[in-house]
Design an enzyme around this catalytic site. Sequence first.
Site, short mmCIF file in Angstrom:
data_model
loop_
_atom_site.label_atom_id
_atom_site.label_comp_id
_atom_site.label_asym_id
_atom_site.label_seq_id
_atom_site.Cartn_x
_atom_site.Cartn_y
_atom_site.Cartn_z
N LYS A 39 0.84 -1.21 0.00
CA LYS A 39 0.00 0.00 0.00
C LYS A 39 0.87 1.26 0.00
O LYS A 39 2.07 1.19 0.33
CB LYS A 39 -0.93 -0.01 1.22
N TYR A 265 12.57 31.55 5.60
CA TYR A 265 11.32 32.24 5.90
C TYR A 265 11.18 32.54 7.38
O TYR A 265 11.58 31.75 8.24
CB TYR A 265 10.13 31.38 5.47
C1 LIG Z 1 -0.50 -1.76 6.90
C2 LIG Z 1 -1.03 -3.04 7.40
C3 LIG Z 1 -0.18 -4.15 7.60
C4 LIG Z 1 1.33 -4.05 7.53
O1 LIG Z 1 1.82 -3.63 8.79
P1 LIG Z 1 3.39 -3.48 9.07
O2 LIG Z 1 3.48 -3.03 10.48
O3 LIG Z 1 3.88 -2.43 8.12
O4 LIG Z 1 4.00 -4.79 8.81
C5 LIG Z 1 -0.76 -5.36 7.92
N1 LIG Z 1 -2.10 -5.48 8.06
C6 LIG Z 1 -2.94 -4.44 7.91
C7 LIG Z 1 -4.40 -4.64 8.10
C8 LIG Z 1 -2.44 -3.17 7.60
O5 LIG Z 1 -3.27 -2.14 7.47
#
Ligand SMILES: *Cc1c(COP(=O)(O)O)cnc(C)c1O
Length: 369
Positions: A39, A265
């Site tokens: 993701k 700034y």
């Molecule tokens: C993002 C996510 C993961 C991955 O988690 P990590 O801590 O990055 O390994 C796993 N399961 C769900 C439901 C998530 O939203």
Amino acid sequence: MSEAVRESVLEVNLSNLAHNFNYLKSKVKNGIKMLCVVKANSYGSDAIAIAKKLHDLGADYLAVAYAPEGKLLRENGITLPILVLHPQPVNFDLVIDFNLEPSLYSSRVLQEFIRVATKRQKTNYPVHIKFNSGLNRIGFWEQDVDHIAEKLAASKAVHVVSILSHLAASEDHNEREFTLRQIDSFTISANQLIQKLGYQPILHQSNTSGILNYPEAHFDMVRTGIGLYGYGNEARYDKDLKPIASLKSVISQLHKLEPGESVGYNRAFKAKDYMTSATIPLGHADGINRIYGKGRGFVYIHGEKAPIIGNVCMDMIMVDVTHIDCQEGDEVVVFDEHTSASKLAEHAGTISYELITAISPRVKRVVIS
Ligand SMILES: *Cc1c(COP(=O)(O)O)cnc(C)c1O
């Protein structure tokens, strides 16, 4: 080998990804499936290059948060099954168009997906049932099992491929008791649903820290995100993982400052002494949040630490290089394998996840295999 850097780039190292994948796989028993979370552009890196490499490495599943992220992968030739962790009903046609697999987390979402799949004349379309076991974010409750089973039994449109839940504090050793209760709760919900279904879907609950800290939560599959990208949420795991992304840039210009002169700034930095500042072409529009300004963030030039001075601008930061022998055009490292993004993030009161996923599309990705 990477080439000399001449602008801001995010280098994405696929052999480090292979190392991390194999390390995480070695932490789970043979036969347990690996779901890789890609993701948010693979945690800010390059989702397409990463997904292709994960396919070659033997990943069993991919996951994205939202349906359009899955569409992008499909349009770029990714054929692995893709779980959509948090789909919105407005995208259910898109989910089906691109052969994505939704996580169904409430009665509203379950019924709407069954309606769309039925309308599209699907049978046994793969779906995943998500239980809330204590994170209180998304998911059905233990007491929803009868309701879910009824809705599923009334339709041939969908088939449950997996049952999942998510841990709230798997990286926090003070929350061990709570996490064990989450594992129990998930086990109960999943077993009750399996009984009603009459078949055995894949069970999964562990994220990266779940893989590392809770073997009892590995079930049939584990979901790893941050670990693949080289961060283990703990120093003892960080040392076995290799960050895949390096954010590098160059010195655009050097400025000689006299005592009392200001930088940037709102004149947020004032020189107390004669000094030299370097301007670097990376700003908050590139993902270097203003929180890194005023000395909280730093970069490395020729291996030496140069603190960010004054406010972070949209397109630039200025750093103090008074004590560093450097020239315009020299390479700058914000984070890489050795100077970790988690240290920089920690320094500014945030976490590696936020820093790496914030690196904006304006920064050129360079994939190193
Ligand atoms: C993002 C996510 C993961 C991955 O988690 P990590 O801590 O990055 O390994 C796993 N399961 C769900 C439901 C998530 O939203």
